[in-house]
Design a protein around this motif. Structure first.
Motif, short mmCIF file in Angstrom:
data_model
loop_
_atom_site.label_atom_id
_atom_site.label_comp_id
_atom_site.label_asym_id
_atom_site.label_seq_id
_atom_site.Cartn_x
_atom_site.Cartn_y
_atom_site.Cartn_z
N MET A 360 -0.23 48.40 -8.71
CA MET A 360 0.11 48.55 -7.29
C MET A 360 0.12 50.02 -6.89
SD MET A 360 2.96 45.60 -6.42
CE MET A 360 3.95 45.74 -7.90
N SER A 361 0.68 50.87 -7.75
CA SER A 361 0.73 52.31 -7.45
C SER A 361 -0.68 52.89 -7.34
CB SER A 361 1.51 53.05 -8.54
OG SER A 361 2.87 52.64 -8.55
N GLU A 362 -1.55 52.54 -8.28
CA GLU A 362 -2.92 53.04 -8.24
C GLU A 362 -3.67 52.49 -7.04
OE1 GLU A 362 -4.49 51.92 -12.02
OE2 GLU A 362 -3.54 53.60 -13.09
N PHE A 363 -3.34 51.26 -6.67
CA PHE A 363 -4.00 50.64 -5.53
C PHE A 363 -3.68 51.38 -4.24
CE2 PHE A 363 -5.23 47.26 -2.67
CZ PHE A 363 -6.20 46.57 -3.37
N VAL A 364 -2.44 51.84 -4.11
CA VAL A 364 -2.04 52.58 -2.91
C VAL A 364 -2.94 53.80 -2.73
CG1 VAL A 364 -0.20 53.94 -1.85
CG2 VAL A 364 0.35 51.79 -2.99
N CYS A 365 -3.29 54.43 -3.84
CA CYS A 365 -4.10 55.65 -3.79
C CYS A 365 -5.59 55.35 -3.62
CB CYS A 365 -3.89 56.48 -5.06
SG CYS A 365 -2.19 56.99 -5.32
N ASP A 366 -6.07 54.24 -4.19
CA ASP A 366 -7.52 54.02 -4.24
C ASP A 366 -7.89 52.55 -4.08
OD1 ASP A 366 -10.13 54.94 -4.43
OD2 ASP A 366 -10.22 54.60 -6.59
N GLY A 367 -7.14 51.81 -3.29
CA GLY A 367 -7.38 50.38 -3.16
C GLY A 367 -8.70 50.04 -2.50
N HIS A 368 -9.21 50.95 -1.68
CA HIS A 368 -10.47 50.66 -0.99
C HIS A 368 -11.64 50.52 -1.96
CE1 HIS A 368 -10.57 55.03 -1.53
NE2 HIS A 368 -11.88 54.91 -1.53
N SER A 369 -11.47 51.04 -3.17
CA SER A 369 -12.60 51.05 -4.11
C SER A 369 -12.97 49.66 -4.59
CB SER A 369 -12.28 51.94 -5.32
OG SER A 369 -11.20 51.39 -6.06
N ILE A 370 -12.04 48.68 -4.53
CA ILE A 370 -12.38 47.33 -4.99
C ILE A 370 -12.53 46.36 -3.82
CG2 ILE A 370 -11.21 47.68 -7.19
CD1 ILE A 370 -9.09 45.65 -6.17
N ALA A 371 -12.46 46.85 -2.58
CA ALA A 371 -12.62 45.96 -1.43
C ALA A 371 -13.99 45.28 -1.49
CB ALA A 371 -12.48 46.75 -0.13
N PRO A 372 -14.02 43.96 -1.41
CA PRO A 372 -15.30 43.23 -1.56
C PRO A 372 -16.20 43.41 -0.34
CG PRO A 372 -13.52 41.71 -1.03
CD PRO A 372 -12.88 43.04 -1.21
N GLN A 373 -17.42 43.86 -0.58
CA GLN A 373 -18.39 44.01 0.50
C GLN A 373 -19.02 42.65 0.82
OE1 GLN A 373 -18.67 47.04 2.09
NE2 GLN A 373 -16.92 47.44 0.74
#
Length: 395
Positions: A360-373
């Motif tokens: 969750m902490s890492e997601f806050v910083c870089d969650g957009h990287s796994i957003a499904p296109q």
């Protein structure tokens, strides 16, 4: 293909709806796929909840008749698995078969031409198999769970519980063996039952119709809206015990250790408002219960991601493919990923609080990287099998 194959009857324990829990969404998908294959006029749906809600309230039968009906039910329950005398389980192969609903089905067969096939969505409709066998009607099991095992823990309970649940599994396998074909929402169950010698096919959940259209609107709105950093949703029905167990674990961990900095969680779904004891609070954690669809859609647009803890159980989680369709990233336990071809935008997390907190902490910083296109989702969707057409065409 519409109308070329013949008529089918679909019998379900759910009310099909594009709004509701995952079981209703799966039922909606099956009906949508049948309509696409056969045409709407060639599909007759017998929904137990719809029937129950629409029938006149019957008069209360005399006491003796009620006693005899209850005795007959109990004798049938214990006779099919005597180990239930040791440990009472929740499974019964005729558990969904109300006598009046069975009569409705028999009346349906009398009033219409012989159907091409009958699909059942639960092995608790076993009485139908005998009727169909007498009339030469193929029965297709299109179930959402191995219910005999999904009701509880079969391997780490007391010896009596384990024996009773394994006995239930034998009963359910017997029901499945009497079906023309078996379709499973989960690759795990398709593989397990197929490995036991009963040919089975994987029929995954994919959002269709109004469900898919609504998720596309969510995706488009997310593209035009800035998401709230650190806002997570946790969605599911606490009425399903394996979901409740996992949700309660995460809530307890948050209560004990606190949520990571910058993280806020909203928990939604039937019964989730009861996950915290009365009067207890956890900073930045809201257990909201069932959410209206418009509010849920707004939160899906606004949130950074969805959390899906799930440590055990059968079936498959409809949320995984739905979130991928809606463009919402997901953090999920490893266990649910065994049931399906993992869609894009899903990141697996090990089943301990340190792993979830870190993710969750890492997601806050870089969650957009796994957003499904969208292109990635479409490519995944096109690889998913849909065995309905070939199966009905081969009968």
């Amino acid at each position: 293909m519409s109308g070329e194959l013949g008529r089918v009857i679909f019998i379900t324990q759910f009310s099909p709806s594009p709004i509701g829990h995952g079981g209703q969404h799966r039922t909606y998908q099956i009906i949508h796929d049948l309509h696409t294959t056969l045409g709407t006029d060639c599909v007759q749906v017998l929904s137990l909840p719809h029937w129950s809600a629409s029938r006149p309230i019957p008069p209360t039968p005399p006491l003796l008749r009620r006693i005899l009906r209850s005795l007959k039910y109990r004798l049938g329950y214990y006779a099919e698995n005597p180990l239930r005398l040791w440990f009472k389980t929740g499974y019964f192969s005729n558990g969904w078969m109300h006598p009046d609903f069975l009569r409705l089905y028999q009346q349906t067969l009398r009033e219409h031409d012989k159907p091409l096939a009958v699909l059942i969505e639960h092995t608790g409709f076993a009485s139908i198999l005998e009727i169909n066998a007498e009339r030469g009607i193929p029965t297709i099991a299109c179930i959402q769970n191995l219910e005999s095992l999904d009701y509880g823990r079969a391997v780490d309970g007391a010896r009596k519980e384990t024996a009773a649940r394994v006995g239930d599994l034998a009963v359910e396998l017997n029901v499945l063996s009497r079906c023309h074909e078996r379709l499973f929402i989960s690759k795990v169950e398709a593989g397990m039952v197929g490995g036991l010698g009963l040919h089975s096919a994987y029929y995954p959940y994919v959002p269709v119709g109004e469900i898919r259209s609504n998720l596309q609107r969510v995706r488009e709105a997310r593209g035009a809206t800035a998401q709230e950093a650190g806002l997570f949703l946790m969605l599911g029905s606490a009425g399903h015990h394996t979901t409740a167990e996992a949700f309660a674990w995460l809530v307890e961990q948050a209560q004990r250790h606190g949520l990571p900095a910058g993280v806020r969680i909203i928990v939604g779904g039937s019964g989730t408002d009861k996950l915290l004891p009365a009067g207890a609070t956890v900073p930045r954690l809201e257990c909201r219960g069932r959410l209206p669809q418009d509010e849920l859609d707004q939160l899906l647009v606004k949130c950074q991601g969805v959390l899906v803890p799930q440590f055990r159980g059968f079936g498959a989680l409809t949320r995984l493919s739905e979130m991928a369709c809606g463009g919402v990233p997901v953090l999920v336990s490893r266990h649910p990923t065994l049931a399906l071809d993992v869609p894009p935008g899903v990141q697996m997390v090990e089943d301990n609080w340190e792993a979830w907190s870190t993710a969750m902490s890492e997601f806050v910083c870089d969650g957009h990287s796994i957003a499904p296109q969208w292109d990635a989702y479409l490519a995944w969707e096109q690889t998913q099998p849909n065995p309905i057409t070939n199966l009905l065409g081969g009968i």
